[in-house]
Design a protein around this motif. Structure first.
Motif, short mmCIF file in Angstrom:
data_model
loop_
_atom_site.label_atom_id
_atom_site.label_comp_id
_atom_site.label_asym_id
_atom_site.label_seq_id
_atom_site.Cartn_x
_atom_site.Cartn_y
_atom_site.Cartn_z
N VAL A 757 0.84 -1.20 0.00
CA VAL A 757 0.00 0.00 0.00
C VAL A 757 0.87 1.25 0.00
N PHE A 758 1.89 1.26 0.83
CA PHE A 758 2.74 2.44 0.93
C PHE A 758 3.57 2.67 -0.33
N LYS A 759 3.84 1.60 -1.07
CA LYS A 759 4.51 1.77 -2.36
C LYS A 759 3.58 2.44 -3.36
N LYS A 760 2.30 2.13 -3.27
CA LYS A 760 1.33 2.72 -4.19
C LYS A 760 0.95 4.14 -3.79
N ALA A 761 1.07 4.44 -2.50
CA ALA A 761 0.74 5.79 -2.04
C ALA A 761 1.80 6.78 -2.50
N ASP A 762 1.38 8.03 -2.69
CA ASP A 762 2.33 9.06 -3.11
C ASP A 762 1.90 10.39 -2.51
N PRO A 763 2.54 10.81 -1.41
CA PRO A 763 2.15 12.06 -0.75
C PRO A 763 2.27 13.28 -1.65
N LYS A 764 3.24 13.28 -2.56
CA LYS A 764 3.42 14.45 -3.44
C LYS A 764 2.24 14.60 -4.40
N ILE A 765 1.75 13.50 -4.93
CA ILE A 765 0.60 13.59 -5.83
C ILE A 765 -0.63 14.03 -5.05
N SER A 766 -0.82 13.48 -3.86
CA SER A 766 -1.94 13.92 -3.03
C SER A 766 -1.86 15.41 -2.74
N ALA A 767 -0.67 15.90 -2.47
CA ALA A 767 -0.48 17.33 -2.19
C ALA A 767 -0.83 18.17 -3.41
N ALA A 768 -0.54 17.64 -4.61
CA ALA A 768 -0.86 18.38 -5.84
C ALA A 768 -2.37 18.52 -6.01
N TYR A 769 -3.11 17.48 -5.68
CA TYR A 769 -4.58 17.57 -5.71
C TYR A 769 -5.05 18.66 -4.75
N ASP A 770 -4.51 18.64 -3.54
CA ASP A 770 -4.94 19.60 -2.53
C ASP A 770 -4.62 21.04 -2.94
N LYS A 771 -3.43 21.22 -3.48
CA LYS A 771 -3.00 22.58 -3.83
C LYS A 771 -3.96 23.23 -4.82
N ARG A 772 -4.49 22.45 -5.73
CA ARG A 772 -5.35 22.98 -6.78
C ARG A 772 -6.83 22.97 -6.38
N LEU A 773 -7.24 22.01 -5.55
CA LEU A 773 -8.67 21.76 -5.38
C LEU A 773 -9.22 22.07 -3.98
N ILE A 818 7.37 0.84 -13.28
CA ILE A 818 7.07 0.96 -14.71
C ILE A 818 5.81 1.78 -14.93
N ARG A 819 4.76 1.48 -14.16
CA ARG A 819 3.48 2.15 -14.35
C ARG A 819 3.51 3.61 -13.89
N ALA A 820 4.45 3.94 -12.99
CA ALA A 820 4.51 5.31 -12.47
C ALA A 820 4.73 6.33 -13.59
N THR A 821 5.50 5.96 -14.61
CA THR A 821 5.76 6.86 -15.73
C THR A 821 4.48 7.30 -16.42
N TYR A 822 3.53 6.37 -16.55
CA TYR A 822 2.29 6.67 -17.25
C TYR A 822 1.20 7.19 -16.31
N LEU A 823 1.30 6.84 -15.03
CA LEU A 823 0.33 7.33 -14.06
C LEU A 823 0.50 8.81 -13.77
N GLN A 824 1.74 9.26 -13.72
CA GLN A 824 2.01 10.65 -13.34
C GLN A 824 1.25 11.66 -14.22
N PRO A 825 1.33 11.55 -15.54
CA PRO A 825 0.57 12.50 -16.37
C PRO A 825 -0.94 12.41 -16.14
N LEU A 826 -1.45 11.21 -15.91
CA LEU A 826 -2.89 11.06 -15.70
C LEU A 826 -3.35 11.74 -14.41
N HIS A 827 -2.53 11.68 -13.37
CA HIS A 827 -2.91 12.36 -12.13
C HIS A 827 -2.98 13.87 -12.34
N TYR A 828 -1.97 14.43 -13.00
CA TYR A 828 -1.98 15.88 -13.21
C TYR A 828 -3.06 16.28 -14.22
N LEU A 829 -3.36 15.39 -15.15
CA LEU A 829 -4.48 15.63 -16.05
C LEU A 829 -5.79 15.65 -15.26
#
Length: 872
Positions: A757-773, A818-829
């Protein structure tokens, strides 16, 4: 894991990604391909912590119009699908040597465990794994694309596993490009929600395209192991694995599952079974052309030159009538015995006439399928909420001027139900006009009465609490004319219900009428989703363990065979564990009555989507159950119980303090996640909430998990857990905690799943959601959650002695990277889309703009779900 296979996996993903790029370039031009590639490169750098690339990624997406955002979303969702397909093929290749025979042989030869041959033989003889396919809405991929993905995985297997000429290789690569182009030019989002019948058809497809082939292959390997090791055959009647379904039978909170839908699903299942068995029978009819037979077969068919064809022909004709479905169903195949009788006669004749090699060919495979699937294909479970049953009797008792059943005490309810169960007169009044909801419950029971019992599994009562909940269903079935003892399973879901379950079952088994009715066999379903949503994953896990332990002891005291039915989801927040870990973390003795478990949503495809994967999954289940029965995990020591109880209580309090008692939690959840937008995604037939006007408490466990996974906070799986463990893991207790990790599979599995679970979690991405929303007045809430998340990660690394998450699972770690490369743009999208959609609701946007934004959002949600994999 061999490094050359890892390299092959990475090369395959690059190859598939490049082929998708060619497809995109063909349609949209090189400028678009360059833009997507740049976003991919920025996404990779951002995932690796480069802040400048993160800023560039966000700015690029912010500069695009709505239609362009949709294209970007589609591209990266497709990339993730292709990565998953490559990994699926990789899993098949990487585990080809991990056969059932090898696993069972290792169990026998492992000198560290005293397992006798008799133990293994007895465990195999009693093996009973019931896999229940459910339509929980976590499968985000359309069936038409699942077909393309399966074909694509098959082509990859061909490319990697056989010697091919250059022209054959070129044709295979052309087919790969063809399939990728098909997927790109196909709408990836359902335009409407699937109906319960659609979901059932999807379940049938899993059997037709995968399990139909996997079952006889699995059985052959089990048979070969027994012959090689013990010089004995697997009995023809053996059914170590069977399949049940909730698709079209689970009406708990789903108004679209009606009695007529259940009837249609039952008919469709029989017709699909007929279709599949017809294919087998046509092959057998072609092959069984010999004329030598035994006296039994000759007596049945008379003086026919081709006796085997003669006895099979009437069966083929009846199967054809069933498949076509154009005549009254009374002319269809009615029972599995109708299938088995002529097949068994052929088999016995061939063996008696020294043609066993023929008998053990395609005929044996068909016999195995007949035992596993039957004429009904799947056993359909029925599930309904306990209150719906109580409401039936409430209306009846009020109509008869007896008062309101819903207001009676438990003792009064039991007395009334037992009296009516023993009565010879009907209870339901002739001239009574019930409400629509009550009529629907009665109609469902009539459907059960009007169909063969072989088509049904068990009747499950959601939110069961007391013996009257079970007795009520027994009376409803009796009133409908069900003349066979359909197993009824209470489902204990919340923390309080789990804790109360031993007391409730003790009272139920103390009723003489009931003990006589069940004839020594009882099912109990353990709810994982709602208990975790109620109290957090650690407290729920321990409550589940203790309740199962108490129920096993209660069954033993009453000489009852108990089958525990595990309602697990794909994630740790819904009880999800790898098959072996899940089985070995059960209390000792809990598998004696068999192992029944739900297979939900996207996990069905990942476990059973291809014949090779399905056979592997069946082997894992079978070997894990055999091992757990022959070498059961230790019962927890008193000191372990004391420690885990303290941890569970603190975990429950930590979790509830945030989720239940903090006034900012619900407002934060609404804005920080796409929870509200999820309701627009046509995932499954069920509404997202049990009560349309309800709040968090009525939100189903799946969208609850799904929403947090989208933002990479994955909060329900870890909230409060490590804080609770740390508070108990003092210097004095640390040796005991380490002992629990090393010696107790239950506790070790919790630590292992937190690691994932902690490998799948990403505090930085969560923070990006918060910063905008998230508005400023709520920003502190997300910051506090992320602080707990990072502290929890550090704490877990400390307790395990690891430097990185998933250190013990390099394959899983590689997969996530491997999947992180493709997930990152989708989160910011998704962040960009959420901001635009929410602003559009408060301003004047055209309908086309809103429609494009919402479609892009659905693509982004789908893509992230595909990338995270076990989202529900």
């Amino acid at each position: 894991m061999k490094q050359d296979l890892v390299t092959q996996l990475k090369d395959t993903i690059k190859y598939l990604g490049a082929t998708l790029g060619e497809t995109i370039e063909t349609e949209l031009g090189s400028e678009w391909l360059h833009r997507i590639e740049q976003i991919r490169h920025d996404g990779r750098a951002s995932a690796n912590g480069d802040e400048a690339s993160t800023q560039k990624l966000a700015e690029t997406l912010a500069s695009l119009d709505n239609k362009s955002l949709l294209t970007i979303g589609r591209a990266f969702a497709q990339f993730l699908n292709l990565a998953n397909i490559a990994e699926q093929e990789f899993n098949t290749a990487a585990t080809s040597a991990d056969t059932l025979s090898l696993q069972l042989t290792n169990l026998l030869d492992n000198s560290g465990k005293e397992v006798s041959e008799d133990d293994i033989k007895k465990a195999i003889e009693n093996l009973n794994v019931d896999l229940v396919l459910t339509a929980h809405p976590t499968e985000v991929t359309r069936r038409t694309n699942i077909h393309k993905h399966r074909e694509l995985a098959s082509q990859l297997l061909t490319l990697h596993s056989t010697e091919m000429s250059e022209s054959e290789r070129a044709r295979s690569k052309t087919r790969v490009a063809d399939l990728i182009a098909q997927a790109w030019h196909t709408e990836e989002i359902r335009s409407i929600r699937p109906t319960p019948v659609d979901e059932a058809r999807w379940g049938y497809s899993v059997i037709e395209n995968s399990l139909w082939e996997a079952i006889p292959e699995f059985m052959r390997e089990l048979d070969e192991f027994l012959q090689t090791r013990f010089s004995q055959r697997l009995p023809l009647t053996a059914k170590p694995v069977q399949f049940s379904s909730w698709m079209g039978g689970d009406r708990d909170g789903n108004p679209f599952v009606t009695a007529s839908v259940t009837q249609e699903v039952l008919h469709r299942a029989r017709r699909r079974a007929a279709k599949l068995f017809l294919e087998d029978l046509h092959r057998l009819y072609t092959e069984l052309s010999m004329n030598k037979c035994n006296d039994e077969l000759r007596e049945k068919i008379g003086d026919k030159k081709e006796p085997y064809r003669a006895i099979l022909k009437p069966l083929i004709q009846k199967l054809e009538l069933t498949r076509e479905g154009k005549v009254d169903s009374k002319h269809w195949i009615q029972s599995t015995d109708e299938l088995l009788a002529p097949l068994n006669t052929c088999y016995e004749s061939l063996c008696e006439c020294n043609m066993r090699v023929i008998a053990d060919g395609a005929l044996l495979d068909t016999l195995r399928r007949a035992h596993a699937f039957g004429a009904q294909l799947l056993k359909l479970d029925i599930r309904q909420d306990s209150q719906r049953h109580a409401d039936v009797f409430s209306e009846i008792t009020q109509y008869l001027d007896m008062g309101d059943y819903n207001e009676w005490s438990e003792e009064e309810k039991q007395a009334f139900l037992l009296k009516e169960l023993s009565s010879k007169r009907p209870l339901v009044p002739k001239n009574w006009s019930p409400s629509d909801d009550v009529q629907e419950v009665l109609d469902t029971c009539e459907v059960i009465a009007n169909n063969d019992k072989a088509g049904f599994g068990i009747y499950i009562i959601s939110m069961a609490r007391e013996p009257s909940d079970v007795l009520a269903v027994q009376l409803l079935l009796q009133e409908a004319g069900v003349n066979w003892p359909m197993p009824v399973a209470p489902l204990f879901e919340t923390l309080d219900d789990l804790n109360h379950s031993p007391q409730a079952m003790k009272a139920l088994l103390g009723i003489e009428w009931y003990r006589h009715y069940i004839n020594g066999r009882q099912y109990v379903m353990i709810g994982y989703s709602d208990s975790a949503k109620d109290a957090g994953s650690l407290a729920a896990g321990w409550a589940q363990y203790e309740s199962q332990e108490a129920l096993v002891n209660l069954a033993s005291e009453n000489n009852i065979q108990l089958t525990l039915f595990h309602g697990r989801g794909g994630t740790i927040g819904r009880g999800g564990l790898p098959a072996k870990a899940a089985i070995h973390s059960q209390p000792p003795g809990s598998l004696e009555g068999g192992f029944r478990v739900t297979e939900q949503g996207e996990t069905i495809r990942y476990k059973f989507g291809m014949p090779q994967l399905a056979k592997r999954s069946l082997s894992l289940y079978a070997s894990a159950v055999v091992e757990a029965v022959t070498s059961p995990p230790p019962a927890p020591k008193a000191e372990w119980r004391n420690i885990i109880t303290q941890m569970a209580n603190k975990g429950r309090d930590n979790y509830r303090q945030t989720v239940r008692h903090d006034k900012d939690f619900v407002p934060y959840f609404r804005v920080a996640t796409p929870e509200q937008e999820l309701g627009k995604l046509p995932l499954g037939s069920r509404p997202a909430k049990r009560k349309p006007q309800g709040g968090i408490e009525s939100l189903r466990a799946i969208p609850w998990i799904f929403a947090w996974a989208q933002t990479r906070l994955v909060l329900p799986s870890w909230l409060g857990v490590m804080r609770a463990i740390d508070s108990i893991n003092t210097t004095e207790n640390n040796p005991l905690v380490q002992e629990m990790i090393e010696q107790w599979p239950f506790f070790a599995s919790r630590i292992s799943m937190l690691d994932m679970v902690f490998k799948k979690a990403d505090p930085k991405i969560s923070a990006a959601y918060d910063k905008r929303l998230v508005p400023n007045e709520l920003s502190h809430f997300g910051e506090a959650l992320r602080k707990e998340l990072t502290d929890s990660i550090d704490s877990l690394l400390s307790i395990t002695g690891h430097e990185h998450m998933m250190e013990d699972d390099p394959h899983g770690r590689t997969s996530m990277n491997i999947r992180a490369t493709y997930l990152q743009p989708l989160h910011y999208l998704q962040i960009e889309l959420l901001d635009r959609i929410r602003k559009a609701e408060a301003s004047e946007f055209s309908d086309n703009d809103v429609e494009t934004l919402e479609r892009a959002m659905m693509v982004a949600i789908t893509g992230i779900a595909v990338g995270m994999r076990n989202t529900g």
